[in-house]
Design an enzyme around this catalytic site. Sequence first.
Site: not given
Ligand code: THU
Length: 160
Positions: A61, A63, A72, A74, A111, A114
Amino acid sequence: MKELEIKTLIKVYTYEELSDEQRMLIDKAKESTSLSYSPYSNFAVGAAVLLANGEVFCGANQENAAYPSGLCAERTVMFYANANRPNVPVKALACACYTQGHYTHRPGSPCGNCRQVLLETEHRYGQDIEILLYGEDEIYVFPSAKSLLPHCFVDDDLRG
Ligand code: THU
């Protein structure tokens, strides 16, 4: 009136019960949590995909100070793989989450956005993508992206 019921079968494994290939992909996803850029959530997600030609791509991920601009793990890895190997189907995706000094006990779950992206690739190549979700206590295995996102919207729906 009639009712339609949607059922999803999730197989729950221990690490030892997985195949060598599944364990390899889980290991890559766990390692990939170190690639995460997550200074805002401190929640590192690693993802690894196995392509039909045997190649493995990894991602994490990413940010952003403008929160919605982040992505994310995925989708990062799916877009990375699709952009570099546009004609190669994805066979499997694994992901793992790391926070507060340890991998999460329960499996994290992709999520909605994704899931939709996974589904597009699955549908595009007509090949199921096995989804492996790592947790320290148990590992969830879904047979396909569609099983994570039943009653979904795909290109056929655009044609009415
Ligand atoms: N996140 C993912 O990378 N994958 C997921 O399936 C759920 C959430 C990340 C997004 C964000 O950077 C952090 O996790 C917290 O939500």
